[in-house]
Scaffold this motif. Structure first.
Motif, PDB file in Angstrom:
ATOM      1  N   ARG A 144      -5.655  -1.226   0.261  1.00  0.00           N
ATOM      2  CA  ARG A 144      -6.748  -2.193   0.093  1.00  0.00           C
ATOM      3  C   ARG A 144      -7.842  -1.988   1.134  1.00  0.00           C
ATOM      4  O   ARG A 144      -9.027  -2.173   0.843  1.00  0.00           O
ATOM      5  N   HIS A 194       0.840  -1.189   0.000  1.00  0.00           N
ATOM      6  CA  HIS A 194       0.000   0.000   0.000  1.00  0.00           C
ATOM      7  C   HIS A 194       0.881   1.248   0.000  1.00  0.00           C
ATOM      8  O   HIS A 194       2.105   1.166   0.134  1.00  0.00           O
ATOM      9  N   LEU A 225      -6.161  -4.799  -8.539  1.00  0.00           N
ATOM     10  CA  LEU A 225      -5.512  -4.809  -7.232  1.00  0.00           C
ATOM     11  C   LEU A 225      -4.682  -6.074  -7.042  1.00  0.00           C
ATOM     12  O   LEU A 225      -3.556  -6.033  -6.525  1.00  0.00           O
TER      13      LEU A 225
END
Length: 378
Positions: free
Chosen positions: A253, A177, A279
C-alpha cells in the motif's frame, strides 16, 4: 495437507465490508481461472487445525545443527558460502527439503521452532540461519541498492519521526503486503516484544477465489497494468499475474498510496476509486481469513512471498533486551523449486539475485546514514 475452498467462506461481500456493486460483472480476465484448486488456498482456521506448518526441532536435530555449525567453522569460509553441502544436516535436511516443497507448492507457510537464540553468539546464530535456510532456498537476495543481505533488522526505532512511522521500525500494526522481491521471505526472530507483535499471514489464492466468485470486476482491475507504483521508483504494472498456471500477487500500500515515512509525490498519478476498492477488498478478505502466529524467540519463519501476504500486529517492547522485538529478514529463491517470474517483476528480482552488486552482512542494525567505506587503492 489439502485445504481447498470450493466456495467463498465470507458470508457476503457486504458482510466483509465490500460493495455489492459489480457482482454481475461478465467475466474474468482472459486466461484467469474461475477457481484456483490448490493447497495454497487456505484459511487461518483450517491451518490452525492442521498445525503442520510448524516444525518443532528435537534435541537430536538441534545437536545436528550444532555439529553442522562446528563443521562449517572448521572450513574457514565466509558465511555467505554456506550451503547444504558444507552445512550437513543428514536427518533434519530431509525434513527441510519437504518444507521447501510445502512452501513452494503446498501451504506456502512454515515455521521452524526450538532454537534458543540466547545459547549462541550472534555470529553463530546467523550462520545457523543461513545454513538452515539454504535447504529451503539456496539463493540469497539483496534487500536494497546498498547490498544489505540481512534485510534491515526489523526493530523499533523512534529516533526520528520518519523512522517511527516506517513499517520496519514502527510499533504500530501494519497492513497486508508482499516484499518487492524474493520467491521466499524468511525471518529469524532473535527476540520478541513484551506484548503483541504476532506474525499474521493470509493466502492470496483464498482472496482470489472469493473475488473471482463475487467480484470478477475487481480481478480485472487488479490484473490491469495501470497501477502507479512509486517505490522503489515510479512504474506501472499489475498487482496480480497468472503465470504458468500459477497466481502471483505483489503489492504494498505504501508504494501505491504513500504514508508518513514515504509521502507520495504530488505530481504522480493517484489511484482510481476502483483501484482503492480493490485494495480494500484484499485487506478485508485477508483479515477475515488470516492466520495469526504467536512468534517465539528463535523461530525461523518462511513464506511463499508470491502468494502469501503478511503483516504484523502492533507491539510494546519491554525494558530487557529479551523483550525488544528483533527480526532479521532474508529474501530467498530456489533453483529447483523457483517459480517463473512475470516480466513486470523481473527487474526487482534481478536487482536482488543478479550477479551485479555488492553484498554486505551487518549482524546488528546500522544507522540509516551508514555506508561502507570505499576500498582505497594502495
Amino acid at each position: 495437507m489439502s485445504v481447498l475452498l470450493a466456495e467463498p467462506t465470507l458470508a457476503s461481500p457486504m458482510a466483509s465490508g465490500l460493495s455489492s456493486a459489480g457482482l454481475d460483472a461478465p467475466r474474468l480476465p482472459e486466461g484467469f481461472p474461475a477457481q484456483l484448486q490448490s493447497q495454497l488456498a487456505w484459511t487461518g482456521s483450517s491451518m490452525s487445525e492442521a498445525s503442520n506448518f510448524i516444525l518443532k526441532l528435537s534435541d537430536a536435530e538441534i545437536a545436528e545443527i550444532n555439529a553442522a555449525l562446528e563443521f562449517f567453522k572448521t572450513l574457514g569460509d565466509d558465511g555467505d558460502a554456506i550451503k547444504p553441502s558444507n552445512f550437513p544436516l543428514p536427518t533434519l535436511g530431509l525434513k527441510l527439503a519437504d518444507l521447501s516443497r510445502d512452501i513452494h507448492e503446498g501451504q506456502g507457510v512454515a515455521v521452524i521452532r526450538g532454537l534458543n537464540p540466547a545459547s549462541f553468539p550472534v555470529e553463530d546464530l546467523t550462520m545457523i540461519y543461513l545454513g538452515v535456510s539454504s535447504y529451503i532456498a539456496e539463493q540469497r537476495g539483496r534487500q536494497d541498492k546498498r547490498g544489505n543481505m540481512l534485510g534491515f533488522h526489523i526493530v523499533a526505532d523512534n529516533s526520528t519521526k520518519q523512522a517511527a512511522e516506517h513499517h520496519r521500525h514502527s510499533t504500530k500494526e501494519i497492513t497486508f503486503h508482499n516484499e518487492e522481491a524474493g520467491d521466499v521471505v524468511g525471518w529469524l526472530t532473535r527476540s520478541t516484544a513484551a506484548a503483541g507483535g504476532k506474525c499474521i499471514v493470509a493466502s492470496a489464492y483464498t482472496i482470489y477465489n472469493f473475488l473471482a466468485a463475487t467480484r470478477p470486476d475487481l480481478i480485472r482491475t487488479l490484473a490491469r497494468s495501470d497501477w502507479p507504483f512509486a517505490l522503489p521508483k515510479f512504474h506501472c504494472r499489475p498487482v496480480i499475474f497468472h503465470e504458468d498456471g500459477k497466481l502471483i500477487m505483489n503489492f504494498g500500500r505504501a508504494a501505491l498510496l504513500g504514508n508518513d515515512a514515504h509521502p507520495r509525490p504530488s505530481h504522480l498519478p493517484t489511484l482510481t476509486s476502483q483501484q482503492k476498492e480493490a485494495l480494500d477488498a484484499i485487506e478485508s478478505i485477508a483479515k477475515a481469513t488470516q492466520l495469526e502466529i504467536q512468534t517465539q524467540a528463535g523461530d525461523m519463519h518462511f513464506i511463499n512471498n508470491l502468494v502469501v501476504l503478511h503483516r504484523r500486529e502492533g507491539f510494546v517492547n519491554g525494558e530487557a533486551s529479551s523483550e525488544k522485538r528483533h527480526l532479521v529478514r532474508m529474501r530467498l529463491r530456489s533453483t529447483e523449486h523457483g517459480w517463473s517470474i512475470p516480466s513486470a517483476l523481473e527487474q526487482e528480482w534481478n536487482k536482488a539475485f543478479g550477479e551485479k552488486g555488492g553484498k554486505h552482512w551487518h549482524l546488528e542494525p546500522m544507522p540509516a546514514s551508514f555506508f561502507p567505506l570505499a576500498r582505497q587503492p594502495n
